[in-house]
Design a protein around this motif. Structure first.
Motif, PDB file in Angstrom:
ATOM      1  N   PHE A  61     -10.519  23.522   3.537  1.00  0.00           N
ATOM      2  CA  PHE A  61     -11.605  24.525   3.056  1.00  0.00           C
ATOM      3  C   PHE A  61     -10.686  25.801   2.637  1.00  0.00           C
ATOM      4  O   PHE A  61     -11.261  26.850   2.293  1.00  0.00           O
ATOM      5  CB  PHE A  61     -12.537  24.789   4.250  1.00  0.00           C
ATOM      6  N   SER A  62      -9.318  25.749   2.761  1.00  0.00           N
ATOM      7  CA  SER A  62      -8.814  26.928   2.460  1.00  0.00           C
ATOM      8  C   SER A  62      -7.532  26.918   1.385  1.00  0.00           C
ATOM      9  O   SER A  62      -7.371  27.766   0.539  1.00  0.00           O
ATOM     10  CB  SER A  62      -8.126  27.575   3.567  1.00  0.00           C
ATOM     11  N   SER A  63      -7.165  25.408   1.360  1.00  0.00           N
ATOM     12  CA  SER A  63      -6.125  25.260   0.349  1.00  0.00           C
ATOM     13  C   SER A  63      -6.564  24.733  -0.994  1.00  0.00           C
ATOM     14  O   SER A  63      -7.535  24.272  -1.208  1.00  0.00           O
ATOM     15  CB  SER A  63      -5.101  24.410   1.030  1.00  0.00           C
ATOM     16  N   PRO A  64      -5.852  24.848  -2.036  1.00  0.00           N
ATOM     17  CA  PRO A  64      -6.150  24.536  -3.539  1.00  0.00           C
ATOM     18  C   PRO A  64      -6.354  22.702  -3.397  1.00  0.00           C
ATOM     19  O   PRO A  64      -5.200  22.232  -3.163  1.00  0.00           O
ATOM     20  CB  PRO A  64      -5.114  24.842  -4.481  1.00  0.00           C
ATOM     21  N   ILE A  65      -7.442  22.366  -3.813  1.00  0.00           N
ATOM     22  CA  ILE A  65      -7.507  20.781  -3.591  1.00  0.00           C
ATOM     23  C   ILE A  65      -7.736  20.188  -4.757  1.00  0.00           C
ATOM     24  O   ILE A  65      -7.286  19.029  -4.822  1.00  0.00           O
ATOM     25  CB  ILE A  65      -8.780  20.684  -2.802  1.00  0.00           C
ATOM     26  N   LEU A  66      -8.200  20.767  -5.843  1.00  0.00           N
ATOM     27  CA  LEU A  66      -8.606  20.305  -6.959  1.00  0.00           C
ATOM     28  C   LEU A  66      -7.200  20.261  -8.119  1.00  0.00           C
ATOM     29  O   LEU A  66      -6.564  21.384  -8.168  1.00  0.00           O
ATOM     30  CB  LEU A  66      -9.612  20.855  -7.830  1.00  0.00           C
ATOM     31  N   HIS A  67      -7.254  19.287  -8.897  1.00  0.00           N
ATOM     32  CA  HIS A  67      -6.333  19.484 -10.222  1.00  0.00           C
ATOM     33  C   HIS A  67      -6.802  20.490 -11.163  1.00  0.00           C
ATOM     34  O   HIS A  67      -8.180  20.547 -11.218  1.00  0.00           O
ATOM     35  CB  HIS A  67      -6.327  18.012 -10.968  1.00  0.00           C
ATOM     36  N   ARG A  68      -6.170  21.118 -11.889  1.00  0.00           N
ATOM     37  CA  ARG A  68      -6.973  21.932 -12.745  1.00  0.00           C
ATOM     38  C   ARG A  68      -7.679  21.128 -13.788  1.00  0.00           C
ATOM     39  O   ARG A  68      -7.299  20.267 -14.304  1.00  0.00           O
ATOM     40  CB  ARG A  68      -5.606  22.652 -13.827  1.00  0.00           C
ATOM     41  N   GLY A  69      -8.725  21.825 -13.983  1.00  0.00           N
ATOM     42  CA  GLY A  69      -9.821  21.163 -14.905  1.00  0.00           C
ATOM     43  C   GLY A  69     -10.826  20.234 -14.188  1.00  0.00           C
ATOM     44  O   GLY A  69     -11.684  19.799 -14.818  1.00  0.00           O
ATOM     45  N   SER A  70     -10.446  19.826 -12.973  1.00  0.00           N
ATOM     46  CA  SER A  70     -11.546  18.879 -12.328  1.00  0.00           C
ATOM     47  C   SER A  70     -12.499  19.735 -11.590  1.00  0.00           C
ATOM     48  O   SER A  70     -12.017  20.703 -10.951  1.00  0.00           O
ATOM     49  CB  SER A  70     -10.929  17.696 -11.562  1.00  0.00           C
ATOM     50  N   LYS A  71     -13.690  19.373 -11.333  1.00  0.00           N
ATOM     51  CA  LYS A  71     -14.726  19.796 -10.704  1.00  0.00           C
ATOM     52  C   LYS A  71     -15.070  19.043  -9.140  1.00  0.00           C
ATOM     53  O   LYS A  71     -15.572  19.654  -8.418  1.00  0.00           O
ATOM     54  CB  LYS A  71     -15.946  20.136 -11.492  1.00  0.00           C
ATOM     55  N   THR A  72     -14.260  17.817  -9.257  1.00  0.00           N
ATOM     56  CA  THR A  72     -14.609  17.077  -7.989  1.00  0.00           C
ATOM     57  C   THR A  72     -13.639  16.204  -7.674  1.00  0.00           C
ATOM     58  O   THR A  72     -12.425  16.188  -8.633  1.00  0.00           O
ATOM     59  CB  THR A  72     -15.782  16.285  -7.897  1.00  0.00           C
ATOM     60  N   VAL A  73     -13.225  15.971  -6.363  1.00  0.00           N
ATOM     61  CA  VAL A  73     -12.382  15.161  -5.831  1.00  0.00           C
ATOM     62  C   VAL A  73     -13.215  13.879  -5.813  1.00  0.00           C
ATOM     63  O   VAL A  73     -14.023  13.826  -5.204  1.00  0.00           O
ATOM     64  CB  VAL A  73     -11.588  15.422  -4.567  1.00  0.00           C
ATOM     65  N   SER A  74     -12.774  12.780  -6.456  1.00  0.00           N
ATOM     66  CA  SER A  74     -13.389  11.533  -6.265  1.00  0.00           C
ATOM     67  C   SER A  74     -12.427  10.406  -5.546  1.00  0.00           C
ATOM     68  O   SER A  74     -11.362  10.437  -5.716  1.00  0.00           O
ATOM     69  CB  SER A  74     -14.184  11.049  -7.538  1.00  0.00           C
ATOM     70  N   TYR A  75     -13.242   9.511  -4.955  1.00  0.00           N
ATOM     71  CA  TYR A  75     -12.564   8.459  -4.177  1.00  0.00           C
ATOM     72  C   TYR A  75     -13.361   7.067  -4.521  1.00  0.00           C
ATOM     73  O   TYR A  75     -14.459   7.135  -4.411  1.00  0.00           O
ATOM     74  CB  TYR A  75     -12.695   8.902  -2.669  1.00  0.00           C
ATOM     75  N   SER A  76     -12.521   5.972  -4.520  1.00  0.00           N
ATOM     76  CA  SER A  76     -13.129   4.811  -4.768  1.00  0.00           C
ATOM     77  C   SER A  76     -13.374   3.962  -3.291  1.00  0.00           C
ATOM     78  O   SER A  76     -11.962   3.556  -2.773  1.00  0.00           O
ATOM     79  CB  SER A  76     -12.357   3.976  -5.694  1.00  0.00           C
ATOM     80  N   PRO A  77     -14.194   3.760  -2.778  1.00  0.00           N
ATOM     81  CA  PRO A  77     -14.319   3.045  -1.512  1.00  0.00           C
ATOM     82  C   PRO A  77     -13.574   1.729  -1.411  1.00  0.00           C
ATOM     83  O   PRO A  77     -13.115   1.194  -0.615  1.00  0.00           O
ATOM     84  CB  PRO A  77     -15.679   2.872  -0.891  1.00  0.00           C
ATOM     85  N   SER A  78     -13.778   1.047  -2.888  1.00  0.00           N
ATOM     86  CA  SER A  78     -13.254  -0.230  -2.902  1.00  0.00           C
ATOM     87  C   SER A  78     -11.657  -0.411  -2.998  1.00  0.00           C
ATOM     88  O   SER A  78     -11.115  -1.339  -2.296  1.00  0.00           O
ATOM     89  CB  SER A  78     -13.951  -1.046  -3.984  1.00  0.00           C
ATOM     90  N   THR A  79     -11.085   0.627  -3.672  1.00  0.00           N
ATOM     91  CA  THR A  79      -9.555   0.391  -3.881  1.00  0.00           C
ATOM     92  C   THR A  79      -9.052   1.700  -2.916  1.00  0.00           C
ATOM     93  O   THR A  79      -7.868   1.461  -2.510  1.00  0.00           O
ATOM     94  CB  THR A  79      -9.134   0.777  -5.012  1.00  0.00           C
ATOM     95  N   GLY A  80      -9.831   2.518  -2.383  1.00  0.00           N
ATOM     96  CA  GLY A  80      -9.231   3.638  -1.479  1.00  0.00           C
ATOM     97  C   GLY A  80      -8.274   4.448  -2.330  1.00  0.00           C
ATOM     98  O   GLY A  80      -7.475   5.426  -1.546  1.00  0.00           O
ATOM     99  N   LYS A  81      -8.407   4.546  -3.509  1.00  0.00           N
ATOM    100  CA  LYS A  81      -7.706   5.444  -4.559  1.00  0.00           C
ATOM    101  C   LYS A  81      -8.548   7.015  -4.734  1.00  0.00           C
ATOM    102  O   LYS A  81      -9.605   6.904  -4.811  1.00  0.00           O
ATOM    103  CB  LYS A  81      -7.691   4.925  -5.997  1.00  0.00           C
TER     104      LYS A  81
END
Ligand code: AKG
Ligand code: FE2
Length: 292
Positions: free
Chosen positions: A51-71
Motif C-alpha cells: 500500500f505504499s510502494s509503486p506496484i503498477l507498470h507505467r500505463g497499467s491500471k491493475t495488476v492481474s493474476y491468472s489463477p490457472s498459471t500463477g502468472k
C-alpha cells in the motif's frame, strides 16, 4: 427496484443455510448486488508494503493474476513486494472461490475462474479515455474474450488500509437500458467474427450476442445524457466488505475508492435458476431471434 441484497455470511467455513443460498442466487439473477458487510478478505500488517510502494507498470491500471498459471501481469514490483503481491493474489483467488462456492453452491459445476485483479490507484482522479472509463455507467463485456451468452460474475473486496469507502453508482435494470440502445445497434459486418479470430483479436468466436454487448457498453459510456439522467443510486462499500454482481447485467460505475481486489468468474448460463433475466435471453426476446 431494490439494488442491494445484504447477506450476513457467518464467519469461518461453517455451511450456509439453503434458504440463504437460494435467496442469494435469486437476488443476483434479478440484477441485485449481494453485499457481504462482515465478510472481508483478511490481510495482516505484513502486507503494508503493497500500500505504499509503486506496484503498477507505467500505463497499467491493475495488476492481474491468472489463477490457472500463477502468472502476474502489469506489475513493476520486485523482490520482497513481488512475493507479497503474489501471495496476496493467490490467497485472494482462493478466498473468492471459497466464498462463491459456499454461498452459491448451485453454480459450482458451471463456474470457471478467470482473472484476479488488484486495483491500487485512486479511481476519482485517474484520467481515462471515455471508452475505458469505469466512472461511466456501463455493463461489462470483454473485446478479446467473447463469452457467447454465458455470465460474468465478479466478486469485489475493498481492502483500503485507511478505511476509505468504495463508491459506485448503480443504474437502471438491464432490459430498460437494452430497450433504449438496441434500435441503434447494427449487426456486425459479414465475416467479421472470422476475421477477428484470424487476426487473434478475439480468443474465440465473437457472436452476435458479444457484438451487441460491446456496442451496448460503448453506447452507454458515450451518452452523456444517459449518464446523467438514467435512474441510478449511489452505494458506498466500506473497507473490509465484499460484494458480488453479475456485471454483464448490472449497470455500474466506480466513482471513488482505492485498493480493491476483484475476482472474475464465468458462469455457464445453464446453471442459473432463472435464465429469463440473463442478458442473452432478454436480448433474444427483444430482437426476436437467436443471438449465439
Ligand atoms: O473498480 C471498480 O470498482 C469496478 C470497475 C469496473 O467497472 C470494472 O472493472 O469493470
Ligand atoms: Fe465494470
Amino acid at each position: 427496484m431494490n439494488y442491494i441484497e445484504v447477506v450476513d455470511l457467518p464467519p469461518g467455513q461453517s455451511p450456509v443455510v439453503a434458504e440463504t443460498c437460494y435467496r442469494s442466487a435469486e437476488a443476483l439473477e434479478a440484477g441485485q448486488i449481494l453485499f457481504l458487510p462482515r465478510h472481508g478478505f483478511p490481510l495482516s500488517g505484513s502486507y503494508q508494503p503493497l500500500f505504499s510502494s509503486p506496484i503498477l507498470h507505467r500505463g497499467s491500471k491493475t495488476v492481474s493474476y491468472s489463477p490457472s498459471t500463477g502468472k502476474l501481469y502489469g506489475t513493476a514490483s520486485t523482490r520482497q513486494s513481488l512475493s507479497l503481491l503474489e501471495e496476496m493474489m493467490k490467497r485472494f483467488a482462493i478466498f473468492a472461490q471459497k466464498t462463491v462456492t459456499r454461498l452459491l453452491p448451485i453454480y459450482r459445476t458451471g463456474l470457471v475462474r478467470a482473472r484476479t485483479s488488484f486495483r491500487p490507484i485512486e479511481i476519482e482522479t485517474r484520467p481515462m479515455p471515455w471508452r475505458k472509463d469505469d466512472k461511466r455507467l456501463h455493463i461489462d463485456a470483454f473485446p478479446s474474450s467473447p463469452i457467447q451468452g454465458n455470465r460474468i460474475l465478479r466478486l469485489f473486496c475493498n481492502i483500503n488500509p485507511a478505511g476509505q469507502t468504495h463508491l459506485w453508482r448503480i443504474g437502471e435494470p438491464f432490459e430498460q437500458t437494452a430497450r433504449r440502445f438496441l434500435p441503434s445497434i447494427k449487426p456486425p459486418f459479414p465475416f467479421s467474427s472470422a476475421a477477428l479470430m484470424l487476426t487473434s483479436t478475439t480468443k474465440s468466436r465473437r457472436t452476435f450476442y458479444d457484438h451487441i454487448m460491446l456496442c451496448l457498453q460503448d453506447r452507454m459510456k458515450r451518452d452523456q445524457r444517459y449518464q446523467e439522467e438514467a435512474e441510478q443510486v449511489k452505494v458506498e462499500f466500506p473497507a473490509g466488505s465484499t460484494w458480488l454482481a453479475f456485471t454483464d447485467q448490472v449497470s455500474h460505475a466506480a466513482m471513488r475508492g482505492q485498493y480493491q481486489l476483484e475476482q472474475t468468474f464465468l458462469l455457464d448460463i445453464n446453471r442459473l435458476h432463472d435464465q429469463s433475466t440473463a442478458p442473452l435471453i432478454v436480448l433474444e426476446r427483444l430482437k426476436g431471434r437467436k443471438l449465439v
